[in-house]
Scaffold this motif. Structure first.
Motif, PDB file in Angstrom:
ATOM      1  N   THR A 241      -4.858  -6.686   5.926  1.00 56.53           N
ATOM      2  CA  THR A 241      -5.929  -5.472   5.813  1.00 56.53           C
ATOM      3  C   THR A 241      -7.227  -6.297   5.178  1.00 56.53           C
ATOM      4  O   THR A 241      -8.421  -5.894   5.734  1.00 56.53           O
ATOM      5  CB  THR A 241      -5.617  -4.370   4.894  1.00 56.53           C
ATOM      6  N   LEU A 242      -6.962  -7.141   4.310  1.00 58.19           N
ATOM      7  CA  LEU A 242      -8.100  -7.753   3.628  1.00 58.19           C
ATOM      8  C   LEU A 242      -8.934  -8.606   4.751  1.00 58.19           C
ATOM      9  O   LEU A 242     -10.199  -8.704   4.821  1.00 58.19           O
ATOM     10  CB  LEU A 242      -7.966  -8.557   2.325  1.00 58.19           C
ATOM     11  N   LEU A 243      -7.997  -9.333   5.407  1.00 57.06           N
ATOM     12  CA  LEU A 243      -8.608 -10.171   6.710  1.00 57.06           C
ATOM     13  C   LEU A 243      -9.287  -9.243   7.585  1.00 57.06           C
ATOM     14  O   LEU A 243     -10.373  -9.452   8.097  1.00 57.06           O
ATOM     15  CB  LEU A 243      -7.564 -10.894   7.178  1.00 57.06           C
ATOM     16  N   SER A 244      -8.848  -8.048   8.052  1.00 58.27           N
ATOM     17  CA  SER A 244      -9.640  -7.051   9.045  1.00 58.27           C
ATOM     18  C   SER A 244     -10.876  -6.658   8.435  1.00 58.27           C
ATOM     19  O   SER A 244     -11.858  -6.551   8.972  1.00 58.27           O
ATOM     20  CB  SER A 244      -8.545  -6.002   9.160  1.00 58.27           C
ATOM     21  N   VAL A 245     -10.888  -6.431   7.148  1.00 58.65           N
ATOM     22  CA  VAL A 245     -11.943  -5.766   6.491  1.00 58.65           C
ATOM     23  C   VAL A 245     -13.264  -6.850   6.479  1.00 58.65           C
ATOM     24  O   VAL A 245     -14.278  -6.577   7.058  1.00 58.65           O
ATOM     25  CB  VAL A 245     -11.696  -5.155   4.875  1.00 58.65           C
ATOM     26  N   HIS A 246     -12.810  -8.196   6.191  1.00 56.79           N
ATOM     27  CA  HIS A 246     -13.939  -9.004   6.021  1.00 56.79           C
ATOM     28  C   HIS A 246     -14.386  -9.434   7.353  1.00 56.79           C
ATOM     29  O   HIS A 246     -15.475  -9.803   7.640  1.00 56.79           O
ATOM     30  CB  HIS A 246     -13.522 -10.325   5.102  1.00 56.79           C
ATOM     31  N   ALA A 247     -13.370  -9.568   8.342  1.00 56.83           N
ATOM     32  CA  ALA A 247     -13.705 -10.022   9.664  1.00 56.83           C
ATOM     33  C   ALA A 247     -14.665  -8.827  10.423  1.00 56.83           C
ATOM     34  O   ALA A 247     -15.434  -9.407  11.150  1.00 56.83           O
ATOM     35  CB  ALA A 247     -12.509 -10.235  10.474  1.00 56.83           C
ATOM     36  N   GLY A 248     -14.239  -7.558  10.070  1.00 57.82           N
ATOM     37  CA  GLY A 248     -15.218  -6.696  10.580  1.00 57.82           C
ATOM     38  C   GLY A 248     -16.557  -6.544  10.019  1.00 57.82           C
ATOM     39  O   GLY A 248     -17.710  -6.413  10.749  1.00 57.82           O
ATOM     40  N   ALA A 249     -16.816  -7.162   8.788  1.00 58.84           N
ATOM     41  CA  ALA A 249     -17.965  -7.022   8.162  1.00 58.84           C
ATOM     42  C   ALA A 249     -18.789  -8.298   8.748  1.00 58.84           C
ATOM     43  O   ALA A 249     -20.112  -8.002   9.009  1.00 58.84           O
ATOM     44  CB  ALA A 249     -17.715  -7.241   6.591  1.00 58.84           C
ATOM     45  N   THR A 347      -3.675  -0.408   0.298  1.00 59.70           N
ATOM     46  CA  THR A 347      -3.900  -0.574   1.938  1.00 59.70           C
ATOM     47  C   THR A 347      -3.768   0.371   2.532  1.00 59.70           C
ATOM     48  O   THR A 347      -5.090   0.454   3.503  1.00 59.70           O
ATOM     49  CB  THR A 347      -2.458  -1.519   2.199  1.00 59.70           C
ATOM     50  N   ASN A 348      -3.155   1.631   2.528  1.00 58.67           N
ATOM     51  CA  ASN A 348      -3.520   2.785   3.087  1.00 58.67           C
ATOM     52  C   ASN A 348      -4.921   3.339   3.048  1.00 58.67           C
ATOM     53  O   ASN A 348      -5.728   3.880   3.933  1.00 58.67           O
ATOM     54  CB  ASN A 348      -2.415   3.862   2.612  1.00 58.67           C
ATOM     55  N   ALA A 349      -5.601   3.370   1.593  1.00 59.01           N
ATOM     56  CA  ALA A 349      -6.560   3.953   1.306  1.00 59.01           C
ATOM     57  C   ALA A 349      -7.920   2.942   2.241  1.00 59.01           C
ATOM     58  O   ALA A 349      -8.892   3.628   2.839  1.00 59.01           O
ATOM     59  CB  ALA A 349      -6.990   3.697  -0.067  1.00 59.01           C
ATOM     60  N   GLY A 392       4.900   2.304   6.023  1.00 62.32           N
ATOM     61  CA  GLY A 392       5.080   1.797   4.492  1.00 62.32           C
ATOM     62  C   GLY A 392       5.273   2.938   3.595  1.00 62.32           C
ATOM     63  O   GLY A 392       5.953   2.678   2.523  1.00 62.32           O
ATOM     64  N   LEU A 393       4.968   4.199   3.751  1.00 62.93           N
ATOM     65  CA  LEU A 393       5.249   5.376   2.813  1.00 62.93           C
ATOM     66  C   LEU A 393       6.753   5.613   3.012  1.00 62.93           C
ATOM     67  O   LEU A 393       7.495   5.750   2.117  1.00 62.93           O
ATOM     68  CB  LEU A 393       4.497   6.426   3.208  1.00 62.93           C
ATOM     69  N   ILE A 394       7.415   5.426   4.172  1.00 64.09           N
ATOM     70  CA  ILE A 394       8.793   5.534   4.195  1.00 64.09           C
ATOM     71  C   ILE A 394       9.425   4.391   3.598  1.00 64.09           C
ATOM     72  O   ILE A 394      10.567   4.641   2.722  1.00 64.09           O
ATOM     73  CB  ILE A 394       9.337   5.579   5.793  1.00 64.09           C
ATOM     74  N   GLY A 395       8.976   3.181   3.668  1.00 66.40           N
ATOM     75  CA  GLY A 395       9.800   2.268   2.738  1.00 66.40           C
ATOM     76  C   GLY A 395       9.609   2.371   1.403  1.00 66.40           C
ATOM     77  O   GLY A 395      10.432   2.163   0.508  1.00 66.40           O
ATOM     78  N   LEU A 396       8.281   2.903   1.049  1.00 67.19           N
ATOM     79  CA  LEU A 396       8.162   3.138  -0.386  1.00 67.19           C
ATOM     80  C   LEU A 396       9.157   4.116  -1.044  1.00 67.19           C
ATOM     81  O   LEU A 396       9.439   4.175  -2.155  1.00 67.19           O
ATOM     82  CB  LEU A 396       6.779   3.397  -0.723  1.00 67.19           C
ATOM     83  N   THR A 397       9.439   5.279  -0.149  1.00 66.52           N
ATOM     84  CA  THR A 397       9.879   6.217  -0.735  1.00 66.52           C
ATOM     85  C   THR A 397      11.531   5.784  -0.918  1.00 66.52           C
ATOM     86  O   THR A 397      12.163   6.101  -1.814  1.00 66.52           O
ATOM     87  CB  THR A 397       9.913   7.502   0.445  1.00 66.52           C
ATOM     88  N   GLU A 398      12.022   4.951   0.092  1.00 65.05           N
ATOM     89  CA  GLU A 398      13.426   4.157   0.022  1.00 65.05           C
ATOM     90  C   GLU A 398      13.414   3.354  -1.393  1.00 65.05           C
ATOM     91  O   GLU A 398      14.430   3.513  -2.115  1.00 65.05           O
ATOM     92  CB  GLU A 398      13.551   3.629   1.048  1.00 65.05           C
ATOM     93  N   ARG A 399      12.391   2.518  -1.538  1.00 63.81           N
ATOM     94  CA  ARG A 399      12.510   1.873  -2.596  1.00 63.81           C
ATOM     95  C   ARG A 399      12.447   2.493  -4.065  1.00 63.81           C
ATOM     96  O   ARG A 399      13.223   2.110  -4.801  1.00 63.81           O
ATOM     97  CB  ARG A 399      11.006   0.708  -2.628  1.00 63.81           C
ATOM     98  N   ALA A 400      11.541   3.652  -4.010  1.00 67.13           N
ATOM     99  CA  ALA A 400      11.849   4.266  -5.462  1.00 67.13           C
ATOM    100  C   ALA A 400      12.837   5.265  -5.356  1.00 67.13           C
ATOM    101  O   ALA A 400      13.347   4.981  -6.596  1.00 67.13           O
ATOM    102  CB  ALA A 400      10.437   5.283  -5.207  1.00 67.13           C
ATOM    103  N   THR A 401      13.802   5.418  -4.607  1.00 63.49           N
ATOM    104  CA  THR A 401      14.810   6.105  -4.629  1.00 63.49           C
ATOM    105  C   THR A 401      15.916   5.090  -5.072  1.00 63.49           C
ATOM    106  O   THR A 401      16.818   5.424  -5.876  1.00 63.49           O
ATOM    107  CB  THR A 401      15.238   6.738  -3.249  1.00 63.49           C
ATOM    108  N   LEU A 402      15.827   3.826  -4.516  1.00 62.70           N
ATOM    109  CA  LEU A 402      16.895   2.971  -4.621  1.00 62.70           C
ATOM    110  C   LEU A 402      16.714   2.538  -6.190  1.00 62.70           C
ATOM    111  O   LEU A 402      17.534   2.206  -6.821  1.00 62.70           O
ATOM    112  CB  LEU A 402      16.624   1.547  -4.054  1.00 62.70           C
ATOM    113  N   ALA A 403      15.507   2.557  -6.716  1.00 66.78           N
ATOM    114  CA  ALA A 403      15.128   2.449  -8.207  1.00 66.78           C
ATOM    115  C   ALA A 403      15.499   3.557  -9.016  1.00 66.78           C
ATOM    116  O   ALA A 403      15.501   3.288 -10.303  1.00 66.78           O
ATOM    117  CB  ALA A 403      13.709   1.874  -8.504  1.00 66.78           C
TER     118      ALA A 403
END
Length: 426
Positions: A241-249, A347-349, A392-403
């Motif tokens: 995402t950082l690459l995309s932002v700066h390349a777009g600039a 990243t999502n923001a 990514g949010l699905i993966g974060l939900t699983e990660r938080a549940t596992l923790a």
């Protein structure tokens, strides 16, 4: 008949499918019926088990035993005044046929035992063959068949000695002896059958245990791959995402000052280098098949400042509100999960609400848990949809549940978006 006691050998499991291999080395020492039950291929094919070397030795010993018992009965028969000479000859011929029929005991155990019941009632010399047939029936058939045939044989004993009494042994002693001998032979046969069934059940349990172990290993590998895939998404999405932002600039501002262009190019170069290094580490973990507990240190809660600084260098407006008591005491697993949640939120923001100010809030204390919140207001204007949104949010939900925690995300009443998670601590 002691040779009919089942031998034993340790089951061997080989191959990827964990199927039992055929017995090697001591195969000759195993009864053919037991090998047939332990060999699933032979059982499925419906093949009749062939005699092993042990079977031939046991069958020949049973035949000799039946002949010896018949020979002893011939002497007693000739000395018995209650048996006419003609009947004695018929008795001997019948006994000889019964001894020869012992070779058929493995193929037709029930038929032979049933046929021997009336034969032993009229022939003294067939007594040994009858006992061997009854023993074979107890080894190879369920108890209900043995109970009927053995019960009939025991019930006929009093009638037999009433019709043909023994001149040397009292009537009651003869009946009791034959009944006890019948019970002993049946019990011995049932013991051998139980031992063989135990071996088969142990083989089945071994196969099931090996299968379950293989399934558990496959499940562990699958979970490890999923964890690595989530880690790959969390790490590379931020870098790319950082690459995309700066390349777009650079694309939309070709007239930017040289200093700003050089700074953006430097961020692109550094982000590409970091993304490539992260990708190499993940591929190395996949090749090694081991958890990533070596190499560069894993991110912790202390890395939030660096993460926010990287996002600011990329042109984002980020406000960090970190109020954590005893931050150094946060467990590494909890801190890593909090870092990944903040990273994914930024990243999502950056993708869905460019140009807005993102607020990252982290609060908590030992015993109360750790609360992470990433909030951004609604974007100005239309934002084109991004492929793969929501994974990514699905993966974060699983990660938080596992923790042991929980994660919630969604739009706020003002039109913005917020990701909020709580993780246990203490």
């Amino acid at each position: 008949m002691s040779g009919d006691d089942a031998g034993h050998a340790s089951p061997v499991l080989t191959g990827e499918t964990q199927t039992p291999a055929l017995f090697t080395g001591r195969r000759w020492f195993i009864p053919s019926a037991l090998l047939h039950e332990l060999d699933p291929d032979a059982a499925r094919a419906g093949r009749r088990p062939r005699r092993t070397a042990r079977d031939w030795v046991v069958d020949f010993s049973c035949f000799l035993l039946a002949v010896l018992v018949g020979a002893v009965a011939i002497d007693a028969l000739n000395d018995n005044p209650h048996v006419p000479e003609g009947l004695a000859v018929v008795d001997q011929l019948t006994g000889a046929l019964a001894c020869a029929a012992v070779w058929l005991r493995r193929r037709w155990p029930l038929g032979l035992a049933v046929a021997m019941t009336p034969i032993t009632f009229v022939s003294d010399t067939a007594g040994g063959a009858g006992l061997i047939a009854l023993f074979t029936l107890a080894v190879h058939r369920p108890f209900r068949y043995v109970a009927w045939v053995g019960g009939i044989n025991a019930a006929l004993a009093p009638l037999y000695y009433w019709v043909r009494p023994d001149v040397d042994i009292p009537y009651l002693v003869s009946v009791i002896f034959v009944v006890l001998l019948t019970v002993a032979v049946v019990g011995w046969g049932m013991f051998v059958r139980a031992k063989r069934q135990l071996m088969v059940s142990l083989r089945d349990r071994t196969r099931r245990a090996e299968t379950e172990a293989r399934l558990r290993a496959e499940q562990a590998q699958r979970l490890a791959r999923e964890a690595i895939a989530r880690e790959m998404h969390d790490v590379l999405a931020h870098r790319l995402t950082l690459l995309s932002v700066h390349a777009g600039a650079l694309e939309f501002r070709p007239d930017a000052p040289p200093a700003e262009t050089a700074r953006a190019a430097g961020v692109i170069r550094e982000s590409a280098h970091e993304a490539l290094q992260d990708l190499r580490e993940i591929i190395g973990v996949l090749r090694a098949g081991e958890p990533d507990d070596t190499g560069r240190p894993q991110p912790t809660l202390a890395g939030l400042d660096t993460l926010v600084a990287e996002s600011r260098e990329a042109g984002m407006k980020v406000a960090l509100d970190q109020r954590v008591d005893e931050a150094a005491a946060v467990p590494s697993s909890v801190g890593r999960t909090a870092y990944r949640i903040a990273q994914e939120g930024l990243t999502n923001a950056r993708k869905h609400a460019p140009g807005t100010e993102v607020t990252v809030s982290v609060t908590g204390a030992p015993g109360d848990g750790l609360t992470i919140s990433v909030h951004n207001p609604p974007p100005e204007g239309e934002v084109p949809p991004v492929p793969g949104s929501g994974q990514g949010l699905i993966g974060l939900t699983e990660r938080a549940t596992l923790a042991g925690g929980r994660l919630e995300h969604g739009h706020t009443p003002e039109g913005g978006f917020e990701v909020r998670a709580w993780l246990p601590w203490g």
